[in-house]
Design a protein around this motif. Structure first.
Motif, PDB file in Angstrom:
ATOM      1  N   ASN A  38       0.644  -1.233   0.090  1.00  0.00           N
ATOM      2  CA  ASN A  38      -0.052   0.124   0.043  1.00  0.00           C
ATOM      3  C   ASN A  38       0.625   1.293   0.010  1.00  0.00           C
ATOM      4  O   ASN A  38       0.443   2.273  -0.748  1.00  0.00           O
ATOM      5  CB  ASN A  38      -0.944   0.046   1.192  1.00  0.00           C
ATOM      6  CG  ASN A  38      -2.042  -0.821   1.024  1.00  0.00           C
ATOM      7  OD1 ASN A  38      -2.469  -1.127  -0.034  1.00  0.00           O
ATOM      8  ND2 ASN A  38      -2.757  -1.338   2.250  1.00  0.00           N
ATOM      9  N   MET A  39       1.745   1.350   0.549  1.00  0.00           N
ATOM     10  CA  MET A  39       2.727   2.473   0.877  1.00  0.00           C
ATOM     11  C   MET A  39       3.537   2.674  -0.377  1.00  0.00           C
ATOM     12  O   MET A  39       3.660   3.652  -0.843  1.00  0.00           O
ATOM     13  CB  MET A  39       3.685   2.517   2.042  1.00  0.00           C
ATOM     14  CG  MET A  39       2.855   2.719   3.409  1.00  0.00           C
ATOM     15  SD  MET A  39       3.972   2.624   4.897  1.00  0.00           S
ATOM     16  CE  MET A  39       3.066   3.308   6.258  1.00  0.00           C
ATOM     17  N   ALA A  40       4.226   1.647  -0.897  1.00  0.00           N
ATOM     18  CA  ALA A  40       4.793   1.800  -2.266  1.00  0.00           C
ATOM     19  C   ALA A  40       3.835   2.063  -3.388  1.00  0.00           C
ATOM     20  O   ALA A  40       4.495   3.197  -4.001  1.00  0.00           O
ATOM     21  CB  ALA A  40       5.432   0.276  -2.521  1.00  0.00           C
ATOM     22  N   ARG A  41       2.884   1.926  -3.391  1.00  0.00           N
ATOM     23  CA  ARG A  41       1.946   2.149  -4.450  1.00  0.00           C
ATOM     24  C   ARG A  41       1.533   3.591  -4.259  1.00  0.00           C
ATOM     25  O   ARG A  41       1.400   4.343  -5.402  1.00  0.00           O
ATOM     26  CB  ARG A  41       0.896   1.311  -4.630  1.00  0.00           C
ATOM     27  CG  ARG A  41       1.181  -0.008  -5.187  1.00  0.00           C
ATOM     28  CD  ARG A  41       0.019  -0.902  -5.587  1.00  0.00           C
ATOM     29  NE  ARG A  41       0.389  -2.366  -6.178  1.00  0.00           N
ATOM     30  CZ  ARG A  41      -0.705  -3.330  -6.115  1.00  0.00           C
ATOM     31  NH1 ARG A  41      -1.562  -3.254  -5.330  1.00  0.00           N
ATOM     32  NH2 ARG A  41      -0.092  -4.378  -6.674  1.00  0.00           N
ATOM     33  N   CYS A  42       1.215   4.073  -3.017  1.00  0.00           N
ATOM     34  CA  CYS A  42       0.649   5.572  -2.536  1.00  0.00           C
ATOM     35  C   CYS A  42       1.990   6.556  -2.678  1.00  0.00           C
ATOM     36  O   CYS A  42       1.442   7.695  -3.137  1.00  0.00           O
ATOM     37  CB  CYS A  42      -0.180   5.416  -1.361  1.00  0.00           C
ATOM     38  SG  CYS A  42      -1.499   4.363  -1.537  1.00  0.00           S
TER      39      CYS A  42
END
Length: 289
Positions: A38-42
Protein backbone atom coordinates in the motif's frame (compact mmCIF):
# COMPACT_ATOMS: atom_id res chain seq x y z
CA UNK A 1 0.14 11.35 44.64
CA UNK A 2 -2.54 11.49 41.93
CA UNK A 3 -0.03 12.92 39.44
CA UNK A 4 2.44 10.18 40.30
CA UNK A 5 -0.20 7.49 39.76
CA UNK A 6 -1.13 9.04 36.42
CA UNK A 7 2.49 9.07 35.29
CA UNK A 8 3.01 5.46 36.36
CA UNK A 9 -0.17 4.41 34.54
CA UNK A 10 0.92 6.20 31.37
CA UNK A 11 4.36 4.58 31.61
CA UNK A 12 2.69 1.18 31.98
CA UNK A 13 0.43 1.65 28.94
CA UNK A 14 3.30 2.91 26.81
CA UNK A 15 5.48 -0.01 27.89
CA UNK A 16 2.70 -2.38 26.83
CA UNK A 17 2.44 -0.58 23.50
CA UNK A 18 6.20 -0.97 23.01
CA UNK A 19 5.82 -4.72 23.51
CA UNK A 20 2.89 -4.87 21.08
CA UNK A 21 4.94 -2.94 18.51
CA UNK A 22 7.75 -5.50 18.71
CA UNK A 23 5.28 -8.39 18.35
CA UNK A 24 3.44 -6.83 15.38
CA UNK A 25 6.58 -5.87 13.48
CA UNK A 26 9.00 -8.70 14.32
CA UNK A 27 7.55 -11.70 16.16
CA UNK A 28 4.19 -11.91 14.37
CA UNK A 29 4.33 -9.54 11.40
CA UNK A 30 0.78 -8.27 11.13
CA UNK A 31 -0.07 -7.74 7.43
CA UNK A 32 3.36 -6.24 6.95
CA UNK A 33 3.48 -7.18 3.28
CA UNK A 34 0.11 -5.46 2.70
CA UNK A 35 1.36 -2.33 4.46
CA UNK A 36 4.46 -2.32 2.26
CA UNK A 37 2.44 -2.75 -0.93
CA UNK A 38 0.00 0.00 0.00
CA UNK A 39 2.70 2.49 0.95
CA UNK A 40 4.90 1.71 -2.06
CA UNK A 41 2.01 2.22 -4.48
CA UNK A 42 0.73 5.36 -2.81
CA UNK A 43 4.17 6.98 -2.52
CA UNK A 44 5.93 5.93 -5.74
CA UNK A 45 8.56 8.67 -5.46
CA UNK A 46 9.68 7.65 -1.95
CA UNK A 47 12.93 5.72 -1.62
CA UNK A 48 13.16 2.19 -0.23
CA UNK A 49 14.67 3.64 2.97
CA UNK A 50 11.80 6.08 3.37
CA UNK A 51 9.23 3.32 2.89
CA UNK A 52 10.97 1.22 5.56
CA UNK A 53 10.88 4.16 7.97
CA UNK A 54 7.20 4.78 7.24
CA UNK A 55 6.35 1.12 7.87
CA UNK A 56 8.16 1.15 11.21
CA UNK A 57 6.44 4.41 12.21
CA UNK A 58 3.08 2.94 11.22
CA UNK A 59 3.48 -0.10 13.47
CA UNK A 60 4.55 2.13 16.37
CA UNK A 61 1.37 4.13 15.89
CA UNK A 62 -0.75 0.97 15.50
CA UNK A 63 0.57 -0.35 18.82
CA UNK A 64 -0.42 2.93 20.50
CA UNK A 65 -3.89 2.62 18.96
CA UNK A 66 -4.37 -0.78 20.56
CA UNK A 67 -3.86 0.51 24.10
CA UNK A 68 -5.35 4.02 23.87
CA UNK A 69 -9.05 3.07 24.35
CA UNK A 70 -8.10 1.22 27.55
CA UNK A 71 -5.72 3.98 28.64
CA UNK A 72 -8.54 6.53 28.77
CA UNK A 73 -11.36 4.22 29.88
CA UNK A 74 -11.38 5.45 33.51
CA UNK A 75 -9.78 8.82 32.93
CA UNK A 76 -11.76 11.74 34.40
CA UNK A 77 -13.17 14.10 31.79
CA UNK A 78 -10.83 16.86 32.88
CA UNK A 79 -7.77 14.67 32.40
CA UNK A 80 -8.68 13.86 28.81
CA UNK A 81 -7.70 17.37 27.74
CA UNK A 82 -4.08 16.35 28.13
CA UNK A 83 -4.41 13.98 25.18
CA UNK A 84 -7.15 15.47 22.98
CA UNK A 85 -7.19 19.07 21.77
CA UNK A 86 -10.00 20.52 19.66
CA UNK A 87 -9.55 23.50 17.34
CA UNK A 88 -12.21 25.62 15.63
CA UNK A 89 -15.07 24.48 17.85
CA UNK A 90 -16.55 27.91 17.02
CA UNK A 91 -17.50 26.44 13.63
CA UNK A 92 -19.53 23.70 15.32
CA UNK A 93 -21.15 26.22 17.68
CA UNK A 94 -22.09 28.49 14.75
CA UNK A 95 -23.66 25.70 12.72
CA UNK A 96 -25.58 24.38 15.70
CA UNK A 97 -26.69 27.95 16.46
CA UNK A 98 -28.06 28.11 12.90
CA UNK A 99 -30.12 24.97 13.64
CA UNK A 100 -28.04 22.88 11.25
CA UNK A 101 -27.25 19.24 11.78
CA UNK A 102 -23.70 18.21 10.91
CA UNK A 103 -22.24 15.21 9.15
CA UNK A 104 -18.73 15.05 10.58
CA UNK A 105 -16.52 13.19 8.11
CA UNK A 106 -13.68 11.51 9.96
CA UNK A 107 -11.30 8.77 8.75
CA UNK A 108 -9.29 5.75 9.79
CA UNK A 109 -6.60 8.22 10.74
CA UNK A 110 -5.07 9.14 14.07
CA UNK A 111 -7.18 7.86 16.96
CA UNK A 112 -10.84 7.78 16.01
CA UNK A 113 -11.67 6.35 19.45
CA UNK A 114 -10.64 9.67 21.00
CA UNK A 115 -13.29 11.37 18.88
CA UNK A 116 -15.91 9.77 21.11
CA UNK A 117 -15.11 12.58 23.55
CA UNK A 118 -16.84 15.03 21.18
CA UNK A 119 -19.98 15.34 23.38
CA UNK A 120 -17.80 17.16 25.91
CA UNK A 121 -17.42 19.94 23.33
CA UNK A 122 -21.09 20.47 22.43
CA UNK A 123 -24.56 20.32 23.96
CA UNK A 124 -26.26 18.67 20.95
CA UNK A 125 -26.71 14.95 20.28
CA UNK A 126 -23.66 13.13 18.91
CA UNK A 127 -24.24 9.84 17.09
CA UNK A 128 -21.72 7.29 15.81
CA UNK A 129 -22.00 3.89 14.14
CA UNK A 130 -20.42 0.72 15.47
CA UNK A 131 -20.04 -2.87 14.32
CA UNK A 132 -21.45 -5.24 16.99
CA UNK A 133 -19.28 -8.19 18.03
CA UNK A 134 -20.74 -11.66 18.46
CA UNK A 135 -19.79 -12.00 22.14
CA UNK A 136 -22.62 -10.30 24.06
CA UNK A 137 -20.49 -9.52 27.12
CA UNK A 138 -17.70 -8.00 25.05
CA UNK A 139 -20.19 -6.07 22.93
CA UNK A 140 -21.84 -4.57 26.03
CA UNK A 141 -18.46 -3.68 27.51
CA UNK A 142 -17.34 -1.94 24.31
CA UNK A 143 -20.59 0.00 24.10
CA UNK A 144 -20.15 1.19 27.68
CA UNK A 145 -16.54 2.15 26.98
CA UNK A 146 -17.35 4.04 23.79
CA UNK A 147 -20.43 5.74 25.16
CA UNK A 148 -18.98 6.99 28.43
CA UNK A 149 -18.67 10.58 27.16
CA UNK A 150 -22.24 10.69 25.88
CA UNK A 151 -22.12 9.44 22.27
CA UNK A 152 -25.23 7.59 21.08
CA UNK A 153 -23.91 4.40 19.50
CA UNK A 154 -25.96 2.92 16.64
CA UNK A 155 -25.38 -0.49 15.01
CA UNK A 156 -23.89 -0.12 11.56
CA UNK A 157 -26.78 -2.04 9.98
CA UNK A 158 -29.25 0.57 11.31
CA UNK A 159 -27.13 3.66 10.72
CA UNK A 160 -28.65 4.97 7.51
CA UNK A 161 -32.27 4.46 8.56
CA UNK A 162 -31.88 5.89 12.04
CA UNK A 163 -29.84 8.94 11.04
CA UNK A 164 -32.39 9.89 8.39
CA UNK A 165 -35.17 9.49 10.94
CA UNK A 166 -33.39 11.26 13.79
CA UNK A 167 -35.20 14.22 15.38
CA UNK A 168 -35.36 16.88 12.65
CA UNK A 169 -36.40 19.53 15.14
CA UNK A 170 -33.05 19.69 16.90
CA UNK A 171 -29.45 19.71 15.68
CA UNK A 172 -27.25 16.64 15.87
CA UNK A 173 -23.74 15.62 14.85
CA UNK A 174 -23.47 12.40 12.84
CA UNK A 175 -19.91 11.09 13.13
CA UNK A 176 -18.94 9.03 10.07
CA UNK A 177 -15.72 7.19 9.26
CA UNK A 178 -16.10 8.05 5.60
CA UNK A 179 -13.10 6.29 4.03
CA UNK A 180 -14.68 2.84 4.30
CA UNK A 181 -14.07 0.37 1.50
CA UNK A 182 -17.32 -0.60 -0.27
CA UNK A 183 -18.42 -4.26 -0.01
CA UNK A 184 -17.74 -4.67 -3.73
CA UNK A 185 -16.08 -2.66 -6.47
CA UNK A 186 -19.27 -0.71 -7.23
CA UNK A 187 -19.67 2.22 -9.60
CA UNK A 188 -18.29 5.15 -7.58
CA UNK A 189 -14.57 5.78 -7.73
CA UNK A 190 -12.08 8.63 -7.79
CA UNK A 191 -8.35 9.24 -7.89
CA UNK A 192 -6.97 9.01 -4.36
CA UNK A 193 -3.34 8.56 -3.29
CA UNK A 194 -2.25 7.96 -6.91
CA UNK A 195 -4.74 5.11 -7.30
CA UNK A 196 -8.20 4.53 -8.72
CA UNK A 197 -10.23 4.10 -5.54
CA UNK A 198 -13.76 2.78 -5.13
CA UNK A 199 -15.68 4.65 -2.45
CA UNK A 200 -18.81 4.54 -0.33
CA UNK A 201 -20.87 7.71 -0.45
CA UNK A 202 -23.29 6.91 2.39
CA UNK A 203 -22.11 9.83 4.54
CA UNK A 204 -22.70 12.29 1.69
CA UNK A 205 -26.07 10.72 0.94
CA UNK A 206 -27.22 11.28 4.53
CA UNK A 207 -25.96 14.86 4.40
CA UNK A 208 -27.84 15.57 1.17
CA UNK A 209 -31.04 13.86 2.32
CA UNK A 210 -31.11 15.91 5.55
CA UNK A 211 -29.43 18.97 3.99
CA UNK A 212 -26.82 18.96 6.72
CA UNK A 213 -23.65 20.96 6.99
CA UNK A 214 -20.60 18.80 6.21
CA UNK A 215 -17.44 19.19 8.29
CA UNK A 216 -14.08 17.48 7.75
CA UNK A 217 -12.05 16.35 10.76
CA UNK A 218 -8.37 17.13 10.25
CA UNK A 219 -6.11 15.24 12.66
CA UNK A 220 -2.52 15.74 13.77
CA UNK A 221 -0.58 13.62 16.25
CA UNK A 222 1.37 16.19 18.23
CA UNK A 223 3.18 13.71 20.48
CA UNK A 224 2.73 10.14 21.62
CA UNK A 225 -0.93 9.40 22.52
CA UNK A 226 -1.79 13.06 21.96
CA UNK A 227 -3.97 14.31 19.09
CA UNK A 228 -5.12 17.64 17.71
CA UNK A 229 -8.57 17.66 16.07
CA UNK A 230 -9.42 20.59 13.79
CA UNK A 231 -12.86 21.14 12.25
CA UNK A 232 -12.90 22.34 8.64
CA UNK A 233 -16.07 23.23 6.76
CA UNK A 234 -16.70 21.40 3.47
CA UNK A 235 -20.13 22.95 2.91
CA UNK A 236 -22.92 24.47 4.97
CA UNK A 237 -25.51 23.30 2.40
CA UNK A 238 -25.03 19.67 1.39
CA UNK A 239 -27.72 19.74 -1.29
CA UNK A 240 -25.97 22.53 -3.14
CA UNK A 241 -22.66 20.64 -3.33
CA UNK A 242 -24.19 17.19 -3.96
CA UNK A 243 -22.93 13.70 -3.11
CA UNK A 244 -20.14 13.63 -5.69
CA UNK A 245 -18.86 17.08 -4.73
CA UNK A 246 -18.83 16.23 -1.02
CA UNK A 247 -16.88 13.02 -1.54
CA UNK A 248 -14.41 14.72 -3.87
CA UNK A 249 -13.72 17.46 -1.31
CA UNK A 250 -13.44 14.90 1.49
CA UNK A 251 -10.93 12.63 -0.24
CA UNK A 252 -8.80 15.57 -1.35
CA UNK A 253 -8.66 16.82 2.24
CA UNK A 254 -7.86 13.32 3.49
CA UNK A 255 -5.07 12.95 0.95
CA UNK A 256 -3.47 16.18 2.20
CA UNK A 257 -3.79 14.96 5.79
CA UNK A 258 -2.19 11.60 5.00
CA UNK A 259 0.72 13.16 3.13
CA UNK A 260 1.49 15.27 6.22
CA UNK A 261 1.82 12.28 8.58
CA UNK A 262 1.49 9.07 6.50
CA UNK A 263 2.01 6.68 9.40
CA UNK A 264 -1.28 7.67 11.05
CA UNK A 265 -3.58 6.14 8.40
CA UNK A 266 -4.78 2.51 8.59
CA UNK A 267 -2.41 0.99 6.03
CA UNK A 268 -3.00 -2.61 7.17
CA UNK A 269 -6.59 -2.38 5.88
CA UNK A 270 -6.95 -3.85 2.38
CA UNK A 271 -8.37 -0.59 1.01
CA UNK A 272 -7.73 -1.46 -2.65
CA UNK A 273 -8.86 -5.07 -2.48
CA UNK A 274 -10.70 -5.00 -5.80
CA UNK A 275 -7.92 -3.50 -7.86
CA UNK A 276 -6.00 -6.75 -8.29
CA UNK A 277 -8.71 -7.66 -10.85
CA UNK A 278 -7.97 -4.67 -13.04
CA UNK A 279 -4.54 -5.47 -14.44
CA UNK A 280 -2.60 -3.30 -12.01
CA UNK A 281 1.07 -4.24 -11.95
CA UNK A 282 2.06 -5.81 -8.60
CA UNK A 283 4.63 -4.16 -6.40
CA UNK A 284 7.47 -6.41 -5.31
CA UNK A 285 7.19 -5.68 -1.59
CA UNK A 286 9.44 -8.60 -0.68
CA UNK A 287 12.57 -6.67 -1.60
CA UNK A 288 11.58 -4.07 0.99
CA UNK A 289 11.43 -6.58 3.85
Amino acid sequence: MHTLRSRLALWGWRSLANLIFWVLLKLWPYRRNLVLVNMARCFPTRSEKEIRQMVTAYFRHLADLVVEPFMIRKMPHGGLGRFVHYENTALIDRLIGEKKSIVLMASHYGSWEYLLSLPLQTACDVLAAYSPVSNKWLNAWLLKLRGRFGVTMIPKSEWYRRTLGWNAESSAIFVTIADQRPPESGKYYLDFMNRKTFIQSGAARIAVQRDCAVVYLDVTKTERNTYHFRFRLITAEARQLGEAGIMEHYYKALENTIERQPELWLWSHNRWKFHSRQGQKPVNALKLL
